[in-house]
Motif scaffolding. Structure first.
Motif, short mmCIF file in Angstrom:
data_model
loop_
_atom_site.label_atom_id
_atom_site.label_comp_id
_atom_site.label_asym_id
_atom_site.label_seq_id
_atom_site.Cartn_x
_atom_site.Cartn_y
_atom_site.Cartn_z
N TRP A 240 0.85 -1.16 0.00
CA TRP A 240 0.00 0.00 0.00
C TRP A 240 0.90 1.23 0.00
O TRP A 240 1.61 1.45 0.97
CB TRP A 240 -0.89 -0.02 1.26
CG TRP A 240 -2.01 0.94 1.20
CD1 TRP A 240 -2.07 2.17 1.80
CD2 TRP A 240 -3.25 0.77 0.50
NE1 TRP A 240 -3.27 2.76 1.51
CE2 TRP A 240 -4.01 1.94 0.72
CE3 TRP A 240 -3.78 -0.25 -0.29
CZ2 TRP A 240 -5.29 2.12 0.17
CZ3 TRP A 240 -5.04 -0.07 -0.84
CH2 TRP A 240 -5.78 1.09 -0.60
N ALA A 277 -6.20 1.38 -6.02
CA ALA A 277 -7.46 1.60 -5.29
C ALA A 277 -8.04 2.99 -5.59
O ALA A 277 -9.25 3.14 -5.76
CB ALA A 277 -7.21 1.44 -3.78
N TYR A 285 -13.17 -1.42 -3.94
CA TYR A 285 -12.00 -2.30 -3.82
C TYR A 285 -12.00 -2.93 -2.43
O TYR A 285 -12.51 -2.35 -1.48
CB TYR A 285 -10.69 -1.54 -4.07
CG TYR A 285 -10.45 -0.38 -3.15
CD1 TYR A 285 -9.76 -0.54 -1.96
CD2 TYR A 285 -10.92 0.89 -3.47
CE1 TYR A 285 -9.55 0.53 -1.11
CE2 TYR A 285 -10.71 1.97 -2.63
CZ TYR A 285 -10.03 1.79 -1.45
OH TYR A 285 -9.83 2.84 -0.60
N ARG A 287 -10.09 -4.82 0.96
CA ARG A 287 -8.84 -4.63 1.71
C ARG A 287 -7.72 -5.40 1.04
O ARG A 287 -7.95 -6.47 0.49
CB ARG A 287 -9.01 -5.19 3.12
CG ARG A 287 -9.73 -4.23 4.01
CD ARG A 287 -9.62 -4.72 5.44
NE ARG A 287 -10.90 -4.47 6.07
CZ ARG A 287 -11.22 -4.86 7.28
NH1 ARG A 287 -10.35 -5.56 8.00
NH2 ARG A 287 -12.39 -4.59 7.78
N LEU A 288 -6.53 -4.85 1.15
CA LEU A 288 -5.35 -5.53 0.63
C LEU A 288 -5.02 -6.69 1.59
O LEU A 288 -4.95 -6.49 2.79
CB LEU A 288 -4.19 -4.53 0.57
CG LEU A 288 -2.91 -4.98 -0.12
CD1 LEU A 288 -3.19 -5.34 -1.58
CD2 LEU A 288 -1.87 -3.87 -0.04
N MET A 339 -5.93 -7.97 -3.99
CA MET A 339 -6.98 -6.97 -3.83
C MET A 339 -7.97 -7.20 -4.97
O MET A 339 -7.56 -7.57 -6.07
CB MET A 339 -6.39 -5.56 -3.93
CG MET A 339 -7.37 -4.45 -3.64
SD MET A 339 -6.56 -2.80 -3.65
CE MET A 339 -6.67 -2.39 -5.38
#
Ligand code: SAH
Length: 354
Positions: A240, A277, A285, A287-288, A339
């Motif tokens: 992220w 995102a 989208y 959560r990673l 993701m």
């Protein structure tokens, strides 16, 4: 010097330094000298390997995840089952095999592949013989249908640019020549509007990466999924928000100089999932999520156990090692992330959280 290096030097002499994105794009996709355009880097003598090439379990679980997402969205009677950057076609073949038992799924699915490499299209045609895939050069031409798609190690191959913070502006890292060698040099300071938000979290001299191509593709996918339904699973190494230089070359499974032999090495960069995102609206989208966690939630332990029962000796040892390689934090388990994009109002794909 490679032939491509000669061409790039001539281009720099004529037009001046080029962005890293233009360099990367020429190295990977030049029609006659590009790395992907001319070879199958995943083959037996290849430069790297990927999750679907490590174990059939990866594609099987991705397939079941997409099929469940399709069911959750009311099992649309016609949809595009798509892959971006399908490599040897192994992942799509495993998806198709694992979903054979899902009633109606194959009858409703049209297989679409986004692939620019002619060499890899030929390998995919062989692997997917009988499934009549249709090929696209980009996501813009995918059919006007709900889109259930996967991209594994696709975004890391998209060209990136790099900028180095200088006061409240940026100096771009440009590719230039130093005699017969290609090397990096900094541009004069410029304002880069797409990096405005990075003035908040970076300091003097920090390097950030951004990929206009990745942003454009994600925006197209988001618009498609918001309008037509579906989902896209994005699996790749990265995190992220990018910070620092992650541009790297891989040759024969070893790190190499990214400027050493243009066209002869795989070039990649870590994926900045935050940038993806920020580009998906009006789609949503998830959560990673770490790849290991995602695969465990989808039941890889049970699947591994089941497959192990039929194996013995070396094959069993290899199978256990492959399971570990996909999921363990010291292997691909946490470096790789997942993701998904999905429509407003729909459930996120299994294994992922809103
Ligand atoms: N998904 C596969 C292969 C990953 S290698 C696997 O997991 O094994 C990257 C793939 O993306 C290759 O098929 C390459 O040819 C393709 N690719 C790279 N850049 C592309 C682009 N800009 N457009 C379409 N395909 C691209």
């Amino acid at each position: 010097m490679t032939q491509l290096a000669r061409l790039l030097i001539a281009q720099i002499d004529a037009d001046g330094p080029m962005t890293l994105a233009d360099y990367m794009s020429a190295c990977l996709m030049h029609p006659t000298h590009g790395y992907y355009a001319t070879r199958d880097p995943l083959g037996a003598a290849g430069d790297f390997t990927t999750a679907p090439e490590i174990s059939q379990m990866f594609g099987e679980l991705i397939g079941l995840c997409l099929a469940q997402t399709w069911l959750d969205q009311g099992a649309p009677a016609a949809f595009a089952l798509a892959e971006l950057g399908p490599g040897r076609g192994t992942l799509m073949a495993d998806i198709l095999r694992a979903t054979r038992a899902v009633p109606g799924f194959h009858a409703a699915a049209e297989v679409h592949l986004v692939e620019t490499s002619a060499a890899l299209r030929a390998v995919q045609a062989k692997t997917l013989d009988g499934h009549t895939p249709r090929w696209h050069a980009g996501v813009e031409t995918l059919p006007d249908l709900p889109l259930f798609a996967v991209a594994n190690e696709f975004f890391d191959a998209l060209p990136i640019r790099q900028a180095q913070r200088s006061g409240d502006s940026w100096r771009e890292r440009m590719v230039t020549r130093d005699g017969e060698r290609l090397t990096l040099a900094l541009s004069a300071p410029t304002l880069l509007p797409m990096l405005a938000h990075r003035l908040e979290d970076t300091g003097e001299g920090d390097i950030v990466e951004f990929s206009p191509a990745a942003t454009r593709i994600t925006t197209d996918l988001g618009a498609h999924i918001a309008a037509r339904g579906g989902a896209t699973l994005i699996v790749d190494y990265g995190d992220w928000r990018s910070l620092g230089d992650t541009f790297q070359a891989l040759r024969a499974h070893a790190q190499a100089d990214p400027f050493g032999a243009p066209g002869e090495a795989d070039l990649t960069a870590h994926v900045d999932f935050e940038a993806l995102a920020l580009a998906v609206a009006p789609a949503r989208y998830t959560r990673l999520t770490a790849q290991g966690v995602f695969l465990e939630r989808l039941g890889i332990a049970q699947r591994a156990q089941k497959l192990a029962e039929a194996l013995s000796g070396e094959a069993r040892v290899a199978h256990v090692a492959a399971h570990r390689r996909l999921t363990h934090p010291s292997e691909m388990g946490t470096l790789f992330k997942v993701m998904a994009l999905y429509p407003e109002g729909a459930a996120p794909p299994p294994g992922l959280l809103a």
